[in-house]
Design an enzyme around this catalytic site. Structure first.
Site, PDB file in Angstrom:
ATOM      1  N   ASP A 206       0.810  -1.224   0.000  1.00 15.02           N
ATOM      2  CA  ASP A 206       0.000   0.000   0.000  1.00 15.02           C
ATOM      3  C   ASP A 206       0.844   1.275   0.000  1.00 15.02           C
ATOM      4  O   ASP A 206       0.313   2.374   0.111  1.00 15.02           O
ATOM      5  CB  ASP A 206      -1.002   0.000   1.171  1.00 15.02           C
ATOM      6  CG  ASP A 206      -0.311  -0.156   2.510  1.00 15.02           C
ATOM      7  OD1 ASP A 206       0.931  -0.098   2.557  1.00 15.02           O
ATOM      8  OD2 ASP A 206      -1.020  -0.348   3.524  1.00 15.02           O
ATOM      9  N   ASP A 207       2.181   1.128  -0.133  1.00 18.04           N
ATOM     10  CA  ASP A 207       3.018   2.316  -0.338  1.00 18.04           C
ATOM     11  C   ASP A 207       3.632   2.282  -1.741  1.00 18.04           C
ATOM     12  O   ASP A 207       4.704   2.833  -1.972  1.00 18.04           O
ATOM     13  CB  ASP A 207       4.083   2.476   0.765  1.00 18.04           C
ATOM     14  CG  ASP A 207       4.858   1.200   1.025  1.00 18.04           C
ATOM     15  OD1 ASP A 207       4.689   0.232   0.259  1.00 18.04           O
ATOM     16  OD2 ASP A 207       5.641   1.172   1.996  1.00 18.04           O
ATOM     17  N   ASP A 294       7.005 -12.787   0.515  1.00 18.38           N
ATOM     18  CA  ASP A 294       7.669 -12.581  -0.779  1.00 18.38           C
ATOM     19  C   ASP A 294       8.808 -13.583  -0.991  1.00 18.38           C
ATOM     20  O   ASP A 294       9.044 -14.052  -2.111  1.00 18.38           O
ATOM     21  CB  ASP A 294       8.151 -11.120  -0.963  1.00 18.38           C
ATOM     22  CG  ASP A 294       8.888 -10.561   0.237  1.00 18.38           C
ATOM     23  OD1 ASP A 294       9.043 -11.283   1.246  1.00 18.38           O
ATOM     24  OD2 ASP A 294       9.324  -9.393   0.177  1.00 18.38           O
ATOM     25  N   HIS A 318      11.021   1.265  -1.389  1.00 23.01           N
ATOM     26  CA  HIS A 318      11.759   2.297  -0.641  1.00 23.01           C
ATOM     27  C   HIS A 318      13.017   1.727   0.003  1.00 23.01           C
ATOM     28  O   HIS A 318      13.639   2.368   0.830  1.00 23.01           O
ATOM     29  CB  HIS A 318      10.847   2.992   0.376  1.00 23.01           C
ATOM     30  CG  HIS A 318      10.184   2.066   1.343  1.00 23.01           C
ATOM     31  ND1 HIS A 318      10.825   1.536   2.433  1.00 23.01           N
ATOM     32  CD2 HIS A 318       8.931   1.565   1.372  1.00 23.01           C
ATOM     33  CE1 HIS A 318       9.994   0.763   3.101  1.00 23.01           C
ATOM     34  NE2 HIS A 318       8.825   0.753   2.471  1.00 23.01           N
TER      35      HIS A 318
HETATM   36  N1  UDP Z   1       1.310  -4.494   6.653  1.00 23.37           N
HETATM   37  C1  UDP Z   1       0.390  -5.405   7.141  1.00 23.37           C
HETATM   38  N2  UDP Z   1       0.241  -5.511   8.494  1.00 23.37           N
HETATM   39  C2  UDP Z   1       0.962  -4.759   9.357  1.00 23.37           C
HETATM   40  C3  UDP Z   1       1.898  -3.833   8.848  1.00 23.37           C
HETATM   41  C4  UDP Z   1       2.050  -3.734   7.481  1.00 23.37           C
HETATM   42  O1  UDP Z   1      -0.277  -6.075   6.367  1.00 23.37           O
HETATM   43  O2  UDP Z   1       0.793  -4.879  10.564  1.00 23.37           O
HETATM   44  C5  UDP Z   1       1.446  -4.367   5.217  1.00 23.37           C
HETATM   45  C6  UDP Z   1       1.398  -2.922   4.769  1.00 23.37           C
HETATM   46  O3  UDP Z   1       0.085  -2.499   4.561  1.00 23.37           O
HETATM   47  C7  UDP Z   1       2.233  -2.958   3.516  1.00 23.37           C
HETATM   48  C8  UDP Z   1       3.229  -4.074   3.775  1.00 23.37           C
HETATM   49  O4  UDP Z   1       2.691  -4.858   4.829  1.00 23.37           O
HETATM   50  O5  UDP Z   1       1.454  -3.289   2.379  1.00 23.37           O
HETATM   51  C9  UDP Z   1       4.595  -3.570   4.153  1.00 23.37           C
HETATM   52  O6  UDP Z   1       4.477  -2.716   5.276  1.00 23.37           O
HETATM   53  P1  UDP Z   1       5.414  -1.477   5.510  1.00 23.37           P
HETATM   54  O7  UDP Z   1       5.496  -0.654   4.246  1.00 23.37           O
HETATM   55  O8  UDP Z   1       4.931  -0.750   6.728  1.00 23.37           O
HETATM   56  O9  UDP Z   1       6.809  -2.149   5.843  1.00 23.37           O
HETATM   57  P2  UDP Z   1       8.109  -2.441   4.973  1.00 23.37           P
HETATM   58  O10 UDP Z   1       8.233  -3.937   5.006  1.00 23.37           O
HETATM   59  O11 UDP Z   1       7.910  -1.904   3.599  1.00 23.37           O
HETATM   60  O12 UDP Z   1       9.167  -1.716   5.688  1.00 23.37           O
HETATM   61 MN    MN Z   2       6.876  -0.300   2.790  1.00 27.70          MN
END
Ligand code: UDP
Ligand code: MN
Length: 383
Positions: A206-207, A294, A318
């Protein structure tokens, strides 16, 4: 006679030993994944909110356990054999080339042929999802399916027909950032895709901003009936894991995987082949390697099916420096993102109709750049 045989046997054994030594030195196992680059996967391993892993999970969950553990020569040889059978580059060697020359369209692709799964969680509906609904999803309603973990009246109203075809799925998975919760959502995404009958499955977070025109151009270069797994790894070498093969037998395994935070796509042909490990079994497959969703996709595709990941530089998470994506090439990029990178705010660097304060993710500015006819885009905008 007996003596001569004995000597021959001794010579043969010495020769075999020398050959083993040569193979071991010529083709060394890959070094462990550096903690810095593997942060996303490793943080996910830490369990909810980065907490310590639950008892019993720590053996495979701790970063150090990702390092290769070769218990016997035969284990090591079986790994080498598999790596060669899959026609991969030597472990730890140069990564496979990205993209390659642009392919002529293999088939014509309509938006309805692609299933885009957006993974989200209840607490990000306002903070993240609304921005996507306002920008890229608003243009591609029929392709997009939102997978979340909690009911939300405001979201339901916003996505109800005719505004959106009601493509919001409450997975009933736990609203945690644990690898089990994330795998639970991926399992539901996969099942919905299979049921949809569409040609392509794409997963994004969702980002992510999805540039659907570029996505369709990319996917049209591949036949959906063949084995296609395309995305961008966040590590610079294959991930190393330990695969549980039976009750008390583990063995090392390594494979490339496309990071979920950059988005990736899988052809229907390949998705169907994945079904013995994914349809109703995704969670137990994830448990076999104790890695997040993943990584589990990469494990099924690369390690179990022997299909290599196609690396594309057009997907962006990111976990890379997004400032390096040239604003002049936004039209070609398939996914973009925003967030943190090396403790700094990380977003696409572009001038646009919205200031960084008003549009910190830059998604609104990007959207106006790609779709200047959007009613809320300032018409006098200079890019
Ligand atoms: N997400 C989720 N449950 C959580 C936290 C995050 O499903 O408790 C999802 C979030 O909506 C996003 C993905 O996991 O689609 C990755 O989350 P985030 O961008 O916060 O973390 P990243 O792994 O990118 O640092
Ligand atoms: Mn993220």
């Amino acid at each position: 006679m007996l003596k001569r045989c004995g000597r021959r046997l001794l010579l043969a054994l010495a020769g075999a030993l020398l050959a083993c030594l040569l193979v071991l030195t010529a083709d060394p196992p890959p070094p462990p994944v550096p903690a810095e680059r593997g942060r996303r996967a490793l943080r996910s391993l830490a369990g909810p909110a980065g907490a310590a892993p639950a008892p019993g999970l720590e053996a495979a969950a701790a970063p150090v356990a990702l390092a290769r553990e070769v218990h016997s020569l035969s284990e090591y040889f079986s790994l080498l054999t598999r790596a060669r059978r899959d026609a991969r580059p030597p472990p730890g060697g140069a990564p496979r080339p990205a993209d390659g020359p642009r392919q002529p369209p293999a088939e014509s692709l309509a938006p309805h042929d692609v299933f885009i799964a957006v993974k989200t969680t209840r607490k990000f509906h306002r903070a993240r999802l609304d921005l996507l609904l306002e920008t890229w999803i608003s243009r591609h309603k029929e392709m997009t399916f939102i997978f979340t973990d909690g009911d939300d009246e405001a979201l339901a109203r916003r996505t109800a027909p005719p505004s959106l075809p009601g493509n919001v799925v409450n997975t009933n998975c736990s609203a945690a950032h644990s690898r089990q919760a994330l795998s639970c959502k991926m399992a539901v995404e996969y099942d919905h895709f299979i049921e949809s009958g569409r040609k392509w499955f794409c997963h994004v977070d969702d980002d992510n901003y999805v540039n659907v025109r570029a996505l369709l151009r990319l996917l049209a270069g591949y036949p959906h009936t063949q084995d296609v797994y395309i995305g961008k790894p966040s590590l610079d070498r294959p991930i190393q894991a330990t695969e549980r093969v039976s009750e008390n037998k583990m063995r090392p395994v390594h494979f490339w995987f496309a990071t979920g935070g950059a988005g990736f796509c899988i052809s229907r042909g390949l998705a169907l082949k994945m079904s013995p490990w994914a349809r109703g079994h995704f969670m137990s497959t994830a448990e076999r390697i104790r890695l997040p969703d993943d990584c589990t996709i990469g494990y099924i595709v690369e390690a179990l099916l022997g299909v290599p990941l196609i690396r594309s530089g057009l997907f962006h998470s990111h976990l890379e420096n997004l400032q390096q994506v040239p604003a002049s090439e936004l039209h070609e990029q398939v996914t973009l993102s925003y967030g943190m990178f090396e403790s700094k705010r990380n977003a696409i660097h572009m001038k646009g109709p919205f200031s960084v304060e008003a549009d910190p993710s830059r998604f609104r500015s990007i959207h106006c750049h790609l779709y200047p006819d959007t009613p809320w885009c300032p018409h006098s905008a200079v890019f």
